[in-house]
Scaffold this active site. Structure first.
Site, PDB file in Angstrom:
ATOM      1  N   GLU A  65     -85.621 -43.136  58.702  1.00  0.00           N
ATOM      2  CA  GLU A  65     -84.813 -44.234  59.254  1.00  0.00           C
ATOM      3  C   GLU A  65     -85.034 -44.430  60.747  1.00  0.00           C
ATOM      4  O   GLU A  65     -85.726 -43.659  61.405  1.00  0.00           O
ATOM      5  CB  GLU A  65     -83.331 -43.979  58.923  1.00  0.00           C
ATOM      6  CG  GLU A  65     -83.116 -43.962  57.416  1.00  0.00           C
ATOM      7  CD  GLU A  65     -81.667 -43.798  57.002  1.00  0.00           C
ATOM      8  OE1 GLU A  65     -80.827 -43.471  57.855  1.00  0.00           O
ATOM      9  OE2 GLU A  65     -81.390 -44.003  55.802  1.00  0.00           O
ATOM     10  N   ASN A  66     -84.456 -45.513  61.258  1.00  0.00           N
ATOM     11  CA  ASN A  66     -84.632 -45.893  62.654  1.00  0.00           C
ATOM     12  C   ASN A  66     -83.333 -46.517  63.169  1.00  0.00           C
ATOM     13  O   ASN A  66     -82.629 -47.182  62.395  1.00  0.00           O
ATOM     14  CB  ASN A  66     -85.787 -46.912  62.747  1.00  0.00           C
ATOM     15  CG  ASN A  66     -86.259 -47.100  64.163  1.00  0.00           C
ATOM     16  OD1 ASN A  66     -85.599 -47.727  64.975  1.00  0.00           O
ATOM     17  ND2 ASN A  66     -87.415 -46.545  64.465  1.00  0.00           N
ATOM     18  N   ALA A  67     -83.050 -46.333  64.449  1.00  0.00           N
ATOM     19  CA  ALA A  67     -81.855 -46.939  65.058  1.00  0.00           C
ATOM     20  C   ALA A  67     -81.886 -48.458  64.897  1.00  0.00           C
ATOM     21  O   ALA A  67     -80.839 -49.097  64.751  1.00  0.00           O
ATOM     22  CB  ALA A  67     -81.774 -46.563  66.531  1.00  0.00           C
ATOM     23  N   CYS A  74     -88.517 -46.586  53.104  1.00  0.00           N
ATOM     24  CA  CYS A  74     -88.048 -45.849  51.924  1.00  0.00           C
ATOM     25  C   CYS A  74     -89.032 -44.747  51.542  1.00  0.00           C
ATOM     26  O   CYS A  74     -90.220 -44.796  51.876  1.00  0.00           O
ATOM     27  CB  CYS A  74     -87.915 -46.788  50.735  1.00  0.00           C
ATOM     28  SG  CYS A  74     -86.701 -48.090  50.932  1.00  0.00           S
ATOM     29  N   GLU A  76     -90.344 -44.116  48.630  1.00  0.00           N
ATOM     30  CA  GLU A  76     -91.421 -44.558  47.735  1.00  0.00           C
ATOM     31  C   GLU A  76     -92.602 -45.119  48.519  1.00  0.00           C
ATOM     32  O   GLU A  76     -93.760 -44.833  48.233  1.00  0.00           O
ATOM     33  CB  GLU A  76     -90.923 -45.665  46.792  1.00  0.00           C
ATOM     34  CG  GLU A  76     -89.813 -45.268  45.847  1.00  0.00           C
ATOM     35  CD  GLU A  76     -88.426 -45.484  46.420  1.00  0.00           C
ATOM     36  OE1 GLU A  76     -88.210 -45.173  47.609  1.00  0.00           O
ATOM     37  OE2 GLU A  76     -87.566 -45.951  45.676  1.00  0.00           O
ATOM     38  N   CYS A 111     -85.813 -50.245  45.867  1.00  0.00           N
ATOM     39  CA  CYS A 111     -85.369 -51.516  46.450  1.00  0.00           C
ATOM     40  C   CYS A 111     -86.419 -52.599  46.169  1.00  0.00           C
ATOM     41  O   CYS A 111     -87.522 -52.313  45.696  1.00  0.00           O
ATOM     42  CB  CYS A 111     -85.158 -51.354  47.958  1.00  0.00           C
ATOM     43  SG  CYS A 111     -86.691 -51.394  48.923  1.00  0.00           S
ATOM     44  N   CYS A 114     -89.902 -52.093  47.827  1.00  0.00           N
ATOM     45  CA  CYS A 114     -90.692 -51.039  47.169  1.00  0.00           C
ATOM     46  C   CYS A 114     -91.217 -51.513  45.813  1.00  0.00           C
ATOM     47  O   CYS A 114     -92.339 -51.185  45.426  1.00  0.00           O
ATOM     48  CB  CYS A 114     -89.872 -49.766  47.012  1.00  0.00           C
ATOM     49  SG  CYS A 114     -89.605 -48.912  48.575  1.00  0.00           S
TER      50      CYS A 114
HETATM   51  N1  THU Z   1     -83.888 -45.666  50.033  1.00  0.00           N
HETATM   52  C1  THU Z   1     -85.041 -45.100  49.581  1.00  0.00           C
HETATM   53  O1  THU Z   1     -85.719 -44.360  50.307  1.00  0.00           O
HETATM   54  N2  THU Z   1     -85.427 -45.380  48.320  1.00  0.00           N
HETATM   55  C2  THU Z   1     -84.699 -46.093  47.421  1.00  0.00           C
HETATM   56  O2  THU Z   1     -85.124 -46.247  46.280  1.00  0.00           O
HETATM   57  C3  THU Z   1     -83.423 -46.686  47.832  1.00  0.00           C
HETATM   58  C4  THU Z   1     -83.085 -46.580  49.268  1.00  0.00           C
HETATM   59  C5  THU Z   1     -83.433 -45.338  51.403  1.00  0.00           C
HETATM   60  C6  THU Z   1     -83.558 -46.409  52.438  1.00  0.00           C
HETATM   61  C7  THU Z   1     -82.539 -45.966  53.448  1.00  0.00           C
HETATM   62  O3  THU Z   1     -83.126 -45.015  54.325  1.00  0.00           O
HETATM   63  C8  THU Z   1     -81.482 -45.262  52.623  1.00  0.00           C
HETATM   64  O4  THU Z   1     -82.068 -44.988  51.379  1.00  0.00           O
HETATM   65  C9  THU Z   1     -80.227 -46.065  52.423  1.00  0.00           C
HETATM   66  O5  THU Z   1     -80.511 -47.339  51.983  1.00  0.00           O
END
Ligand code: THU
Length: 161
Positions: A65-67, A74, A76, A111, A114
């Site tokens: 993640e990032n600020a 994600c 995937e 999501c 992805c």
């Molecule tokens: N996220 C994933 O890495 N994969 C998914 O399939 C759903 C969501 C992450 C994105 C973000 O860092 C956090 O989950 C919350 O949305």
């Protein structure tokens, strides 16, 4: 004349990891381990992925993640892009996605971005990608191609060659 059309999605629901073959359980475990390296400072939602290539190679990924929220990525796509950087002509056979703790009962599904990225990879490699979506000590959902998660999709066939 206008007509109503129906899209059907087929997926398997496995009550537990032990209902799957050993190599799938192994891939899920590697995805679980990858979740340990997630950088989920903002959402506190750690996700792990592990990709198995047809050569047997395994590529892990976790969400980072990032600020500035949209800059995050994600699990995937982290794994997919790493795999394609290392093995640009490789074929992705299966992708496991694991969430260590989740309040609800159902596993996390990818999501929209992805899904689109995995669809592009299917087209690139010319073969379907299997997804295993699991929760630690919980059920696993299995799909056999991105068509199940992204019907009526946009792909390169719409673009001029
Ligand atoms: N996220 C994933 O890495 N994969 C998914 O399939 C759903 C969501 C992450 C994105 C973000 O860092 C956090 O989950 C919350 O949305």
């Amino acid at each position: 004349m206008s007509s109503s059309r129906k899209v059907t999605t087929v997926y398997m629901h496995h009550p537990s990891w032990s209902a799957l073959p050993k190599e799938d359980q192994e891939l899920l475990k590697l995805a679980q381990r990858a979740a340990g390296n997630a950088y989920a400072r903002y959402s506190k939602f750690k996700v792990g992925a592990a990709l198995r290539m047809d050569s047997g190679e395994i590529v892990p990924g976790s969400n980072q993640e990032n600020a500035a929220f949209p800059a995050g990525i994600c699990a995937e796509r982290t794994a997919l892009h790493a795999a394609m950087t290392m093995l640009p002509r490789g074929t992705v056979e299966s992708v496991a996605i694991v969430v260590p703790q989740v309040k609800g009962k159902d596993p996390v599904t990818p999501c929209g971005i992805c899904r689109q990225a995995l669809l592009e990879q299917e087209n690139r490699q010319g073969s379907p990608i299997r997804l295993l979506m699991g929760i630690v000590r919980g059920p696993v959902l299995e799909t056999y191609s991105m068509d199940s998660l992204l019907p009526l999709s946009f792909d390169r066939s719409f673009l001029r060659k």
